[in-house]
Structures are given as C-alpha cells and as structure tokens.
Enzyme design. Structure first.
Site, PDB file in Angstrom:
ATOM      1  N   LYS A 114      -9.310 -11.132  -3.059  1.00 46.02           N
ATOM      2  CA  LYS A 114      -9.972 -11.494  -1.799  1.00 46.02           C
ATOM      3  C   LYS A 114     -11.223 -12.313  -2.045  1.00 46.02           C
ATOM      4  O   LYS A 114     -11.537 -13.216  -1.263  1.00 46.02           O
ATOM      5  CB  LYS A 114     -10.330 -10.234  -0.995  1.00 46.02           C
ATOM      6  CG  LYS A 114      -9.126  -9.582  -0.336  1.00 46.02           C
ATOM      7  CD  LYS A 114      -9.561  -8.671   0.800  1.00 46.02           C
ATOM      8  CE  LYS A 114      -8.366  -8.043   1.482  1.00 46.02           C
ATOM      9  NZ  LYS A 114      -8.749  -7.138   2.570  1.00 46.02           N
ATOM     10  N   LYS A 197       2.975 -10.934  -2.494  1.00 47.58           N
ATOM     11  CA  LYS A 197       3.096  -9.832  -1.529  1.00 47.58           C
ATOM     12  C   LYS A 197       2.999 -10.371  -0.105  1.00 47.58           C
ATOM     13  O   LYS A 197       2.171 -11.229   0.169  1.00 47.58           O
ATOM     14  CB  LYS A 197       1.950  -8.841  -1.790  1.00 47.58           C
ATOM     15  CG  LYS A 197       2.052  -7.548  -1.018  1.00 47.58           C
ATOM     16  CD  LYS A 197       0.731  -6.789  -1.047  1.00 47.58           C
ATOM     17  CE  LYS A 197      -0.295  -7.420  -0.132  1.00 47.58           C
ATOM     18  NZ  LYS A 197      -1.459  -6.588   0.189  1.00 47.58           N
ATOM     19  N   LYS A 200      -0.814  -9.895   5.855  1.00 46.49           N
ATOM     20  CA  LYS A 200      -1.010 -10.178   7.269  1.00 46.49           C
ATOM     21  C   LYS A 200      -1.973 -11.330   7.495  1.00 46.49           C
ATOM     22  O   LYS A 200      -2.114 -11.809   8.603  1.00 46.49           O
ATOM     23  CB  LYS A 200      -1.411  -8.929   8.057  1.00 46.49           C
ATOM     24  CG  LYS A 200      -2.549  -8.081   7.557  1.00 46.49           C
ATOM     25  CD  LYS A 200      -2.938  -7.121   8.686  1.00 46.49           C
ATOM     26  CE  LYS A 200      -3.047  -5.673   8.342  1.00 46.49           C
ATOM     27  NZ  LYS A 200      -4.325  -5.315   7.735  1.00 46.49           N
TER      28      LYS A 200
HETATM   29  P1  AMP Z   1      -3.561  -3.656   4.910  1.00 40.48           P
HETATM   30  O1  AMP Z   1      -2.723  -4.703   5.532  1.00 40.48           O
HETATM   31  O2  AMP Z   1      -4.201  -4.138   3.653  1.00 40.48           O
HETATM   32  O3  AMP Z   1      -4.517  -3.010   5.859  1.00 40.48           O
HETATM   33  O4  AMP Z   1      -2.556  -2.534   4.440  1.00 40.48           O
HETATM   34  C1  AMP Z   1      -2.223  -1.380   5.182  1.00 40.48           C
HETATM   35  C2  AMP Z   1      -1.135  -0.597   4.506  1.00 40.48           C
HETATM   36  O5  AMP Z   1       0.085  -1.371   4.439  1.00 40.48           O
HETATM   37  C3  AMP Z   1      -1.426  -0.190   3.062  1.00 40.48           C
HETATM   38  O6  AMP Z   1      -0.889   1.095   2.828  1.00 40.48           O
HETATM   39  C4  AMP Z   1      -0.700  -1.221   2.253  1.00 40.48           C
HETATM   40  O7  AMP Z   1      -0.365  -0.769   0.964  1.00 40.48           O
HETATM   41  C5  AMP Z   1       0.533  -1.461   3.097  1.00 40.48           C
HETATM   42  N1  AMP Z   1       1.071  -2.807   2.874  1.00 40.48           N
HETATM   43  C6  AMP Z   1       0.455  -3.986   3.156  1.00 40.48           C
HETATM   44  N2  AMP Z   1       1.230  -5.034   2.817  1.00 40.48           N
HETATM   45  C7  AMP Z   1       2.372  -4.508   2.308  1.00 40.48           C
HETATM   46  C8  AMP Z   1       3.581  -5.089   1.777  1.00 40.48           C
HETATM   47  N3  AMP Z   1       3.752  -6.406   1.701  1.00 40.48           N
HETATM   48  N4  AMP Z   1       4.556  -4.253   1.345  1.00 40.48           N
HETATM   49  C9  AMP Z   1       4.381  -2.906   1.431  1.00 40.48           C
HETATM   50  N5  AMP Z   1       3.278  -2.304   1.908  1.00 40.48           N
HETATM   51  C10 AMP Z   1       2.273  -3.087   2.341  1.00 40.48           C
END
Ligand code: AMP
Ligand code: TRP
Length: 339
Positions: A114, A197, A200
């Site tokens: 990041k 990966k 969002k």
């Molecule tokens: P975040 O988008 O960083 O707030 O992630 C929220 C949750 O979603 C966390 O538990 C991440 O590990 C999971 N997560 C985010 N992106 C992925 C992805 N591409 N595949 C699987 N889990 C994800």
C-alpha cells in the site's frame, strides 16, 4: 454448558466489496454464527489509513453493514457494529502501538504494497500502525478464531506475537487468536490479471466482480477474464493456467463442491467459453438474493442504524472489560467515579 468460542472479523468500508471479500471472509462468518459468539465490525478506522472522502466513507460504512446482513449475518446472533463506535479500539490500539517494534510493522507485506502505491511524503503513520489497531480489534474480544482471507495471515501472526508479549510482561490477559482461512476462496485472483489478488481498490474495469454488480456486468467481466491458449479445464498450479485455476476456484467456493466434482461438471465443456458462462451464471445466482436484501436495507437506514447501535452496545460490554484490565495491569491510574 461450556461457553461458546469467540469469533471476530472486519472489512474496511473503502472501495466496493468483491467476490474475494465474500468468499475469503463473509461466507466463513455466516457459517460460524450459530456455533460461535460472533463480533463483526465495519473497520472505518482502518479505512482512514489512506485518504477518504467524508461523505463516501459514511455511505460506504452503511453499505458494508448492509452487505453483512444481506450476506446472511443475523443480528440476533452476531453483534454487528462500526469500529469507531467503540472507543476501546482506539485506546487499546495506542497501548499496543507503544509495545510494537517498528521492525515488525515495516516487514508487513500489506504495508509495503500500500505504501508503494502512494506518494512517499503523503503516507500517514496510520498505514504503518494499522496492524496494532487490528490486533486491538481482535484482542479486545478475546477472540479464539478470526476468519479472514489468506492476505491477513501475517497480521494474525503479529497479533499473536503482541498478545504473547503482553501476557509475558503483565500476566495472562489475552487469548491467542487463530486465523481461520478457508480451503477454497482464500485468495481469489484478479480476472484481468490472475497473478494479482482481486482487490476492491483496483482501477481496471475488468479486474473484480463486485457484490453489487448487475448480471450483465458480471457476465461481461467473466467472459473477458484472462485464460490461456489451451482448452484444458482443470485445477493447476502452473503459472500459465492461473486464469483457469482462478475461475474453477470461484466455481468451487460458490458451489461448495469438491475439486473433482467441479472438474467433472466441466468435463464435457467445449472450451473456456462454456467454463466462463458456467462461472458467471453461478455468481449471478448466488448474488441475486444478497443484492435484493441489500437494496431493501439501504432504503431502511433507520433499521440499519438501530442494528449498529445494538451491536455497538454488545461490543462495548466485552471490549470495555478487557480494556479496564489492561489499563490496570500497565499502571494507568483509574479515575475516581464522579458523584
Ligand atoms: P479488505 O478488502 O482488505 O478489507 O479485506 C476484507 C477481508 O476480505 C479480509 O478477510 C481479506 O483477507 C478478505 N479478502 C480480500 N480480498 C480477498 C481475495 N481476493 N480473496 C480472498 N479473500 C479476500
Ligand atoms: N486488515 C483487515 C483487511 O484489510 C481488516 C481488519 C481490520 C480485520 N481489523 C480486523 C480483519 C480484525 C479481522 C480482524 O482485510
């Protein structure tokens, strides 16, 4: 009767939630709510570690809470709340920050990724301190299990290290939490680039399927996804098969079938076009009820806000008790109750 084990997890209200968030995190949360004492927060304090627009943040916080409910979380079972509504998170985060070696934080992959994406002179210290706040989220609730995607493994290790350090210095205080990472769906990759990966916050139009995408948009994104020049539909670790492997993994995680069953399902497919159609339709079918409920909830902000208030009250009861113990242990003078 033995007490139920605790679960805590959270998602940041930044960007739009993707099927990666659903398969890596939300789906595992819903699966646990009957058997565990669950706390799920919308981590707005983590979201501000990178710049956010105030109106967007407010809107996204409600939107993510509505997605929690629409995905199947039941507020009678799980406490659903907003992180910044429970001040104990900020207080414990500061105490833990003071005990976290900078080197531990500088080693975090998420920080490196990041911070590389931002102008060096505008990186806030919060981005570095982020894991201490996440440790506070978890340790305040004495969570045994933390269901997250694979990218959070390192943060969970740091949380355990901090808990151990605190327990060693001040006596048994915190439960050591474990990361619960799903077998299928722990790491959904980008449709346009299956070596990265699914995120969002990616800007490319064909990178992620968002939970609120319309069926047409979902079809278009999946049909455009990167595959290879072959026609072999099988799970594989080979780098050139990463796109097909990702589509099969998405199918497996949504359907709950075994790898063998998924491969058998596509055995008579005529090519990747059939695979993509099958994956797109399965995603659409699974997201339809979620989207309908989400739409309804976003038109009932009063209902949503009451659920968040109730969730925060339940969170307060647990978090404040842990924080009070911590403050006493480290030597903060308790304030005299005013009359
Ligand atoms: P975040 O988008 O960083 O707030 O992630 C929220 C949750 O979603 C966390 O538990 C991440 O590990 C999971 N997560 C985010 N992106 C992925 C992805 N591409 N595949 C699987 N889990 C994800
Ligand atoms: N760091 C997590 C992510 O980016 C979000 C998060 C914040 C979290 N606090 C948490 C996850 C506590 C689990 C438990 O995905």
């Amino acid at each position: 009767m033995t007490a139920k084990k605790r679960v805590l997890s959270g998602i940041q209200p930044s960007g739009s939630l993707t099927i990666g968030n659903y398969l890596g995190a939300l789906k595992q949360w819903v699966a646990r709510q009957d058997r565990y004492d669950c706390f799920f927060c919308v981590v707005d304090m983590h979201a501000i570690t990178v710049p956010q627009n105030a109106d967007d943040l407010r809107h996204k916080t409600r939107e993510v809470a509505a997605i929690y409910l629409a995905a199947g979380l039941n507020p009678d079972k799980a406490a659903i709340f907003v992180q910044s509504h429970v001040a104990a998170h900020a207080e414990l985060a500061w105490i833990l920050t003071c005990m976290t070696p900078i080197g531990w934080l500088q080693r975090m992959t998420q920080f490196k990724d990041k911070s590389a994406k931002q102008q060096q002179d505008s990186i806030g210290t919060g981005l570095l301190n982020y894991p201490s706040l996440m440790a506070a989220d978890i340790l305040l609730y004495q969570a045994h299990e933390v269901p997250v995607g694979d990218d959070q493994r390192q943060h969970l290790e740091l949380t355990r290290d901090l808990a151990q350090r605190f327990n060693h210095l001040y006596g048994e205080t915190f439960v050591l939490p474990e990361a619960m990472i799903p077998e299928a769906g722990a790491r959904i990759m980008g449709l346009d680039n299956p070596t990265a990966k699914m995120s969002k916050s990616d800007e490319s139009e064909y990178h992620a399927v968002y939970l609120l995408d319309t069926p047409d948009v979902i079809r278009k994104k999946v049909m455009k996804s990167v595959t290879d020049s072959g026609r072999d539909i099988r799970f594989s670790d080979e780098p050139e098969k990463a796109g097909v492997n990702n589509l099969l993994t998405i199918y497996q995680a949504f359907s709950g079938q075994s790898r063998e069953a998924v491969e058998a399902h596509f055995a008579s497919a005529r090519g990747y076009g059939d695979l993509k159609k099958g994956v797109a339709e399965l995603i659409i079918e699974h997201l339809r009820p979620l989207q309908e409920t989400h739409h309804r909830l976003m038109h009932e902000p009063g209902y949503l806000d009451r659920i968040l208030a109730d969730g925060a009250a339940r969170a307060h009861a647990v978090a404040d008790a842990t924080l009070a113990r911590v403050k006493t242990s480290i030597g903060f003078l308790p304030p005299l109750a005013s009359s």
